[in-house]
Enzyme design. Structure first.
Site: not given
Ligand code: F6R
Length: 250
Positions: A76, A145, A147, A152
């Site tokens: 992403d 959450n 995702h 989301e």
């Molecule tokens: C990042 C991504 C997100 C993160 C998730 C957890 O490329 O796709 O899904 O993996 O938000 O983020 P952290 O590791 O910062 O807790």
């Protein structure tokens, strides 16, 4: 070595701490790259994979893993941010991995965040993945959450790469990377759930107690859009590597 349990089709490796999670994950990636030097990786950003990327950098410097023929696709990118923006995911990947290993940067793909034609650019991303015969090994984190990538809650299983709105909770969670909440982009370009599920093998990392509810929901909860990571229950080669804190509700 972490303790292994199996929940449905998913292998779960429960580690003592974040450092052990990083080492276990790096070992899997190194083995996969060594057995297929032209492997196509799917990569993630965020706080969780940074330790694993450090391990990969160290092992590359020691000559234990060679990225010269590896290709990578990131999950992403924030909408509106150019790759030179310090909070963009392209910048993050360069800083935390690509600048320090012998990968050919022209073989590294991150969705275009600043574009004139978003739909076309999302289609091109999907096409590029297909042209490279799909993702062999996909790394994921998980949002508090539930995702995966920026899919989301509410994201359909059949989703592909597209522009999405970020939830208030994700914006809150990611404010720590910015000076203040107002600077966090409210939209992102993300691979879809279906795009992710097409990867041949998936490794999800989660650390910290704030991920425990999402991890439990992903592994044991009903499969559905309410908690997008639950769709991983249908994948035949998915492993979760978590620390004790993230596993505390299992
Ligand atoms: C990042 C991504 C997100 C993160 C998730 C957890 O490329 O796709 O899904 O993996 O938000 O983020 P952290 O590791 O910062 O807790």
């Amino acid at each position: 070595m972490g303790r292994e349990v199996v929940v449905g089709k998913i292998k779960v490796i429960i580690c003592q701490d974040k450092q052990e999670v990083s080492r276990e994950a790096a070992a899997i990636f190194i083995q996969a790259i060594n057995s297929n030097p032209e492997i196509v990786l799917g990569l993630a950003t965020g706080g969780t994979p940074v330790g694993m990327y450090k391990e990969l950098i160290e092992m590359n410097k020691k000559g234990k893993v060679n990225f010269s023929k590896v290709k990578s696709f990131n999950l992403d990118e924030y909408a509106g941010l150019d790759g030179s923006h310090p909070q963009s995911y392209r910048f993050f990947m360069n800083q935390n991995l690509f600048n320090h290993i012998n990968i050919d940067k022209s073989n590294t793909y991150v969705p275009e965040g600043k574009f004139c034609d978003c739909e076309q650019s999302c289609r091109n991303y999907e096409e590029a993945i297909k042209k490279n015969s799909g993702i062999d090994l996909q790394l994921l984190g998980i949002g508090s959450n539930g995702h995966i990538a920026f899919n989301e809650p509410g994201s359909p299983e059949k989703s592909r790469t597209r522009k999405v709105d970020l939830t208030a909770r994700t914006i809150d969670d990611n404010t720590r990377f910015f000076d203040n909440r107002n600077q966090v982009p409210t939209q992102a370009i993300t691979m879809g759930i279906e795009t992710i599920l097409e990867a041949k093998q998936i490794i999800l990392l989660a650390t910290g107690a704030n991920k425990a509810t999402a991890v439990t929901g992903a592994l044991k909860g009903p499969v559905g859009s309410r908690l997008p990571a639950s769709f991983l229950q249908g994948h035949s080669a998915c492993t979760f590597i978590v620390d004790k804190a993230a596993a505390c509700e299992l």
